[in-house]
Design a protein around this motif. Sequence first.
Motif, PDB file in Angstrom:
ATOM      1  N   MET A   1     -10.563 -21.560   6.258  1.00  0.00           N
ATOM      2  CA  MET A   1      -9.189 -21.370   6.558  1.00  0.00           C
ATOM      3  C   MET A   1      -8.915 -19.950   6.985  1.00  0.00           C
ATOM      4  N   LEU A   2      -8.305 -19.937   7.956  1.00  0.00           N
ATOM      5  CA  LEU A   2      -7.999 -18.698   8.595  1.00  0.00           C
ATOM      6  C   LEU A   2      -6.557 -18.329   8.334  1.00  0.00           C
ATOM      7  N   MET A   3      -6.376 -17.140   7.914  1.00  0.00           N
ATOM      8  CA  MET A   3      -5.009 -16.744   7.581  1.00  0.00           C
ATOM      9  C   MET A   3      -4.544 -15.673   8.529  1.00  0.00           C
ATOM     10  N   ASP A   4      -3.341 -15.823   8.705  1.00  0.00           N
ATOM     11  CA  ASP A   4      -2.679 -14.848   9.584  1.00  0.00           C
ATOM     12  C   ASP A   4      -2.310 -13.633   8.744  1.00  0.00           C
ATOM     13  N   PRO A   5      -2.688 -12.400   9.125  1.00  0.00           N
ATOM     14  CA  PRO A   5      -2.367 -11.217   8.319  1.00  0.00           C
ATOM     15  C   PRO A   5      -0.870 -10.953   8.250  1.00  0.00           C
ATOM     16  N   ASP A   6      -0.191 -11.262   9.319  1.00  0.00           N
ATOM     17  CA  ASP A   6       1.278 -11.046   9.331  1.00  0.00           C
ATOM     18  C   ASP A   6       1.946 -11.993   8.341  1.00  0.00           C
ATOM     19  N   LEU A   7       1.474 -13.211   8.329  1.00  0.00           N
ATOM     20  CA  LEU A   7       2.035 -14.198   7.411  1.00  0.00           C
ATOM     21  C   LEU A   7       1.696 -13.813   5.978  1.00  0.00           C
ATOM     22  N   GLU A   8       0.548 -13.297   5.772  1.00  0.00           N
ATOM     23  CA  GLU A   8       0.152 -12.894   4.443  1.00  0.00           C
ATOM     24  C   GLU A   8       1.036 -11.743   3.920  1.00  0.00           C
ATOM     25  N   ILE A   9       1.377 -10.796   4.750  1.00  0.00           N
ATOM     26  CA  ILE A   9       2.254  -9.676   4.363  1.00  0.00           C
ATOM     27  C   ILE A   9       3.633 -10.218   4.033  1.00  0.00           C
ATOM     28  N   ARG A  10       4.109 -11.155   4.829  1.00  0.00           N
ATOM     29  CA  ARG A  10       5.442 -11.735   4.568  1.00  0.00           C
ATOM     30  C   ARG A  10       5.460 -12.508   3.258  1.00  0.00           C
ATOM     31  N   VAL A  11       4.444 -13.254   2.999  1.00  0.00           N
ATOM     32  CA  VAL A  11       4.372 -14.036   1.763  1.00  0.00           C
ATOM     33  C   VAL A  11       4.296 -13.088   0.571  1.00  0.00           C
ATOM     34  N   LYS A  12       3.520 -12.026   0.713  1.00  0.00           N
ATOM     35  CA  LYS A  12       3.399 -11.057  -0.362  1.00  0.00           C
ATOM     36  C   LYS A  12       4.738 -10.400  -0.654  1.00  0.00           C
ATOM     37  N   LYS A  13       5.499 -10.014   0.371  1.00  0.00           N
ATOM     38  CA  LYS A  13       6.820  -9.390   0.183  1.00  0.00           C
ATOM     39  C   LYS A  13       7.778 -10.370  -0.451  1.00  0.00           C
ATOM     40  N   ALA A  14       7.751 -11.612  -0.029  1.00  0.00           N
ATOM     41  CA  ALA A  14       8.651 -12.628  -0.569  1.00  0.00           C
ATOM     42  C   ALA A  14       8.353 -12.860  -2.043  1.00  0.00           C
ATOM     43  N   THR A  15       7.062 -12.935  -2.393  1.00  0.00           N
ATOM     44  CA  THR A  15       6.735 -13.149  -3.803  1.00  0.00           C
ATOM     45  C   THR A  15       7.099 -11.939  -4.658  1.00  0.00           C
ATOM     46  N   GLU A  16       6.967 -10.728  -4.106  1.00  0.00           N
ATOM     47  CA  GLU A  16       7.382  -9.530  -4.845  1.00  0.00           C
ATOM     48  C   GLU A  16       8.897  -9.545  -5.093  1.00  0.00           C
ATOM     49  N   ARG A  17       9.641  -9.939  -4.068  1.00  0.00           N
ATOM     50  CA  ARG A  17      11.113 -10.006  -4.229  1.00  0.00           C
ATOM     51  C   ARG A  17      11.500 -11.069  -5.252  1.00  0.00           C
ATOM     52  N   ILE A  18      10.829 -12.201  -5.193  1.00  0.00           N
ATOM     53  CA  ILE A  18      11.126 -13.263  -6.158  1.00  0.00           C
ATOM     54  C   ILE A  18      10.777 -12.778  -7.569  1.00  0.00           C
ATOM     55  N   SER A  19       9.659 -12.122  -7.703  1.00  0.00           N
ATOM     56  CA  SER A  19       9.244 -11.606  -9.004  1.00  0.00           C
ATOM     57  C   SER A  19      10.238 -10.550  -9.514  1.00  0.00           C
ATOM     58  N   GLU A  20      10.684  -9.674  -8.614  1.00  0.00           N
ATOM     59  CA  GLU A  20      11.659  -8.637  -8.991  1.00  0.00           C
ATOM     60  C   GLU A  20      12.988  -9.262  -9.400  1.00  0.00           C
ATOM     61  N   ASN A  21      13.436 -10.267  -8.657  1.00  0.00           N
ATOM     62  CA  ASN A  21      14.696 -10.952  -9.001  1.00  0.00           C
ATOM     63  C   ASN A  21      14.568 -11.675 -10.333  1.00  0.00           C
ATOM     64  N   MET A  22      13.416 -12.284 -10.592  1.00  0.00           N
ATOM     65  CA  MET A  22      13.204 -12.961 -11.863  1.00  0.00           C
ATOM     66  C   MET A  22      13.220 -11.944 -13.018  1.00  0.00           C
ATOM     67  N   HIS A  23      12.631 -10.793 -12.758  1.00  0.00           N
ATOM     68  CA  HIS A  23      12.622  -9.735 -13.777  1.00  0.00           C
ATOM     69  C   HIS A  23      14.046  -9.247 -14.064  1.00  0.00           C
ATOM     70  N   ILE A  24      14.837  -9.058 -13.013  1.00  0.00           N
ATOM     71  CA  ILE A  24      16.236  -8.621 -13.180  1.00  0.00           C
ATOM     72  C   ILE A  24      17.030  -9.677 -13.930  1.00  0.00           C
ATOM     73  N   VAL A  25      16.881 -10.930 -13.530  1.00  0.00           N
ATOM     74  CA  VAL A  25      17.612 -12.005 -14.194  1.00  0.00           C
ATOM     75  C   VAL A  25      17.171 -12.119 -15.655  1.00  0.00           C
ATOM     76  N   ALA A  26      15.922 -11.960 -15.906  1.00  0.00           N
ATOM     77  CA  ALA A  26      15.419 -12.082 -17.271  1.00  0.00           C
ATOM     78  C   ALA A  26      15.889 -10.916 -18.145  1.00  0.00           C
ATOM     79  N   ASN A  27      16.036  -9.735 -17.585  1.00  0.00           N
ATOM     80  CA  ASN A  27      16.415  -8.551 -18.357  1.00  0.00           C
ATOM     81  C   ASN A  27      17.906  -8.211 -18.280  1.00  0.00           C
TER      82      ASN A  27
END
Length: 158
Positions: A1-27
Amino acid sequence: MLMDPDLEIRVKKATERISENMHIVANEPSLAFYRLQEHVRKALNPIVDRRSDVLKLHQELQGRCYDVEYAISAIKAMNKADTSFKNTLDHIKNAIFVKQQLKYEESRKKKPEPNSVYKRLSAHITLDLTELSELSDVVRETANRVESMMSKAAHSSS
């Protein structure tokens, strides 16, 4: 499977934002409690000071209310003493009247004449005889002679 580096950066940013929002909501409740604790810590000391001031003022006010109630009861008791004051006033008036009567009776009595001729004579003399020492000695000697003659005459007539 070949991954697109641009897509990988976007997915990484989205997961970081989701994680940050979950942390804010939790705290978020913890943050709210922290803010409440901070507010209480800042406001508690002045509120306690105010409460102690209010309690002190309440005690002073209560003491003054007792003083006013005591004064009112004293005034009511004084109103009840009205008859005693009237009786006292009547007694004072009677005493003044009796004193005036006694003074009048005393003034009606005949005043006794002075015993010595010298006293009667000195009551009429207004001249200061201290400068005329020879004359004053003569007047004194004459007064003594007249006084002794009057007393002899009084003793011989009685």
